[in-house]
Design an enzyme around this catalytic site. Structure first.
Site, short mmCIF file in Angstrom:
data_model
loop_
_atom_site.label_atom_id
_atom_site.label_comp_id
_atom_site.label_asym_id
_atom_site.label_seq_id
_atom_site.Cartn_x
_atom_site.Cartn_y
_atom_site.Cartn_z
N TYR A 1 -5.99 -4.61 -6.66
CA TYR A 1 -5.61 -4.57 -5.24
C TYR A 1 -5.03 -5.92 -4.78
CZ TYR A 1 -6.24 -4.53 -0.14
OH TYR A 1 -6.03 -4.64 1.21
N VAL B 1 0.19 -8.69 6.39
CA VAL B 1 -0.20 -9.95 7.05
C VAL B 1 0.65 -11.14 6.60
CG1 VAL B 1 -2.56 -9.31 7.69
CG2 VAL B 1 -2.12 -10.34 5.44
N LYS C 1 0.83 -1.22 0.00
CA LYS C 1 0.00 0.00 0.00
C LYS C 1 0.86 1.27 0.00
CE LYS C 1 -3.73 -2.31 2.61
NZ LYS C 1 -4.25 -2.54 3.99
N TYR D 1 -2.27 0.33 11.80
CA TYR D 1 -3.71 0.30 12.11
C TYR D 1 -3.99 0.65 13.57
CZ TYR D 1 -2.59 -2.63 8.13
OH TYR D 1 -2.05 -3.12 6.99
#
Ligand code: GLN
Length: 301
Positions: free
Chosen positions: A187, A255, A66, A237
């Protein structure tokens, strides 16, 4: 600073913890990753790269990508970056709740909703967005062998129910222009980029070198400042505060268990261990990075 010996010191102190955490299994293809991988890699501003452990084994970079897609669209949109906010969310990366009461404007570009909007911006600009991403990442890391793991991309696409929900919600609010399936396809592919820690620290070097990569300007300093700020405040986050408190560096996790951090003007430092904590960030990766900045005193603070 003898970076090589500092890395080795941290690596050895962490070895008893290898395997801690839980490998991500909500993307079926990631569930089979060997939890005993562990590597650290540091690229100095001077040019040297130091590795220990599994720094040359490809990992699924997932949300680390990202930052790269943001780097592709932010410089041209610095004065009009309005479809995504720049505030920490304090919520999990795939949360839907804020999006509804904030009218489809994601809190930041690093939660999934924000990254989907960034992907949408990329699709509007590039005729072949997946190829453009590959070209960008290969140029940044100086390695033309980097590619997508298509099994991982397909596996995520087939199970991306929450991301589909986020995308439809934003489309409903008018904050997504391309077709939902098109956005998800691009994505899931950029999340499925496979890179080694060594390739990653080289790719992120422009954030340490004031926007320059291999002697060429990738983006102006004012864009670099903003991306590093976003990594510090939003890169982890609902654990961004904890990461700043313990490690003290701008960074981004995925992740797949990778974490990339930057100390502008000094180094890019990456860690990889697939076992995650409940917030989806590498457990041993965070431990190792915390130890490194504690031992060396090299953090933003
Ligand atoms: N592709 C993953 C997802 O969308 C990325 C999440 C992450 O790495 N935190 O769920």
């Amino acid at each position: 600073m003898n970076y090589a010996s500092e890395l080795r010191r941290v690596y050895e102190a962490c070895l008893p913890f290898v395997g801690e955490g839980k490998v991500a299994d909500y993307i079926p293809e990631l569930a089979g990753v060997d939890p005993s991988y562990f590597g650290l890699c540091l690229h100095e501003i001077g040019g040297a790269t130091h590795s220990v452990g599994h720094a040359n084994v490809p990992l699924s970079i997932q949300s680390i990508s990202k930052v790269l897609t943001l780097a592709m669209v932010l410089p041209q949109n610095l004065d009009s970056f309005e479809r995504v906010s720049v505030e920490p969310s304090g919520d999990p990366f795939n949360s839907l709740v804020q999006l509804e009461y904030e009218s489809g404007i994601p809190r930041n570009p690093f939660i999934n909703a924000g990254a989907l909007v960034v992907t949408d911006m990329l699709i509007a600009r590039e005729a072949q967005p997946k190829e453009a991403i590959l070209e960008f990442v290969r140029a940044l890391s100086g390695d033309s062998s980097i590619g997508f793991n298509l099994e991982v991309a397909e596996s995520e696409l087939a199970t991306a129910h929450r991301n589909r929900a986020l995308a439809h919600l934003m489309r409903g609010f008018g904050n997504l222009q391309a077709d939902v399936e098109r956005v998800l396809d691009v994505y899931c592919h950029h999340c499925a980029l496979e890179m080694t820690l060594e390739q990653l620290v080289h790719a992120f070097a422009f954030l340490c070198r004031g926007g320059r990569s291999w002697g060429r300007e990738v983006m102006p300093l004012r864009a670099v400042k903003r991306i590093n700020a976003l990594m510090l405040t939003c890169g982890f986050y609902d654990e961004a505060g904890e990461f700043a408190y313990r490690v003290g560096l701008p960074g981004k996790s995925g992740v797949g268990g990778g974490i990339i951090t930057v100390l502008p003007g000094h180094f890019v430092l990456g860690a990889w261990s697939p076992g995650l904590n409940p917030k989806g960030n590498s457990k041993l990766g965070m431990r190792a990075l915390e130890m490194f900045t504690d031992n060396t005193g090299l953090s933003l603070f």
